[in-house]
Design an enzyme around this catalytic site. Structure first.
Site, mmCIF file in Angstrom:
data_model
loop_
_atom_site.group_PDB
_atom_site.id
_atom_site.type_symbol
_atom_site.label_atom_id
_atom_site.label_comp_id
_atom_site.label_asym_id
_atom_site.label_seq_id
_atom_site.Cartn_x
_atom_site.Cartn_y
_atom_site.Cartn_z
ATOM 1 N N GLU A 47 0.827 -1.213 0.000
ATOM 2 C CA GLU A 47 0.000 0.000 0.000
ATOM 3 C C GLU A 47 0.859 1.260 0.000
ATOM 4 O OE1 GLU A 47 -3.570 0.534 0.582
ATOM 5 O OE2 GLU A 47 -4.078 -1.553 0.246
ATOM 6 N N HIS B 53 -4.931 2.384 -1.133
ATOM 7 C CA HIS B 53 -4.009 3.200 -1.911
ATOM 8 C C HIS B 53 -3.716 2.537 -3.252
ATOM 9 C CE1 HIS B 53 -3.507 4.487 2.217
ATOM 10 N NE2 HIS B 53 -2.975 5.606 1.767
ATOM 11 N N LYS C 250 -10.823 6.309 3.358
ATOM 12 C CA LYS C 250 -9.748 7.046 2.689
ATOM 13 C C LYS C 250 -9.319 6.326 1.423
ATOM 14 C CE LYS C 250 -4.880 8.325 3.159
ATOM 15 N NZ LYS C 250 -3.620 8.030 3.875
#
Length: 250
Positions: free
Chosen positions: A86, A143, A170
């Site tokens: 990530e 991510h 997120k």
């Protein structure tokens, strides 16, 4: 979107909040960077634990975390153990990931932890249950360091993260074009109309810098900036970010 309190700081109301990274490799450096965070105009801090040299020394980590929380005072602290897959500095097995976060949640007054969406679902579920029992917030994160997914995929990713019932979601992506940057912003806005958790998104690198300061326009509630310690490509300084956020909010 329903605002969430991080130690009295409201995520999801007003202008986006500014978070600074703490990336020291040892306790002394971490403590020094905490002092810089307190002296800055940041709203909260994130300890990137994957930068820490000795992840096997749980006692040292707990001691450093408690000292960090003491120095930060009213500033909320997020602790993040980012895996190399990530964009982090370490490859961290699920069992070690669960154990270290469990110790931190149980033995410190950390405000929030960042939980990677792509972890084993049983690990994620255990951590969300644990944090709720200890009044610790969770940020469910993902991510994409290689590319930017399509708008439909990004909305789907954010929605699936929200369905895990953490407190905040997120998503960070790597853009290859202006269109990628715009797609992230549109996807964030669309997703914010579909579930209640606050959303943090950003497009990384210089191409995506606008997403780090325009969150109020597309409903991203927090941005990351630096005093001197970059933890992701494209971060601006705290002072630059604060100035731009104030101008946009006028």
């Amino acid at each position: 979107m329903t605002p969430v309190s991080f130690k009295g700081l409201s995520l999801g109301s007003g202008i986006p909040k500014i978070c600074v990274p703490i990336t020291g490799a040892d306790s002394n450096t971490v403590i020094g960077q905490a002092g810089e965070a307190v002296s800055s105009a940041a709203d909260l801090a994130e300890w990137r634990l994957d930068y820490f040299n000795d992840l096997e020394d749980t006692a040292s980590i707990i001691s450093t975390a408690n000292r960090l929380i003491e120095i930060l005072g009213d500033l909320p602290l997020i602790i993040t153990l980012r895996d190399r897959a990530e964009g982090g500095k370490r490859q961290i097995a699920d069992a070690d990931y669960l154990n270290l976060y469990t110790q931190l949640v149980a033995r410190t007054e950390v405000t929030a932890i960042d939980v990677e969406w792509q972890r084993d679902p049983t690990i994620t579920a255990q951590l969300i249950t644990l944090t709720r029992a200890h009044q610790v917030r969770t940020i469910i994160s993902h991510h994409e360091f290689e590319h930017t997914p399509t708008k439909a995929v990004m909305v789907d990713q954010l929605t699936k993260m929200a369905q895990l019932n953490g407190d905040v979601v997120k998503l960070a992506v790597m853009p290859a074009s202006n269109e990628d940057v715009l797609n992230l912003m549109v996807s964030t806005h669309e997703a914010s109309q579909q579930f209640s958790q606050p959303i943090i998104t950003m497009a990384m690198g210089s191409l995506g810098a606008v997403t780090r300061v325009a969150g109020q326009t597309f409903n991203s509630v927090m941005t990351f900036a630096t005093t001197s310690n970059l933890s992701a490509p494209g971060q601006l300084t705290v002072d630059q970010t604060r100035q731009i956020l104030k101008i946009i909010a006028q």
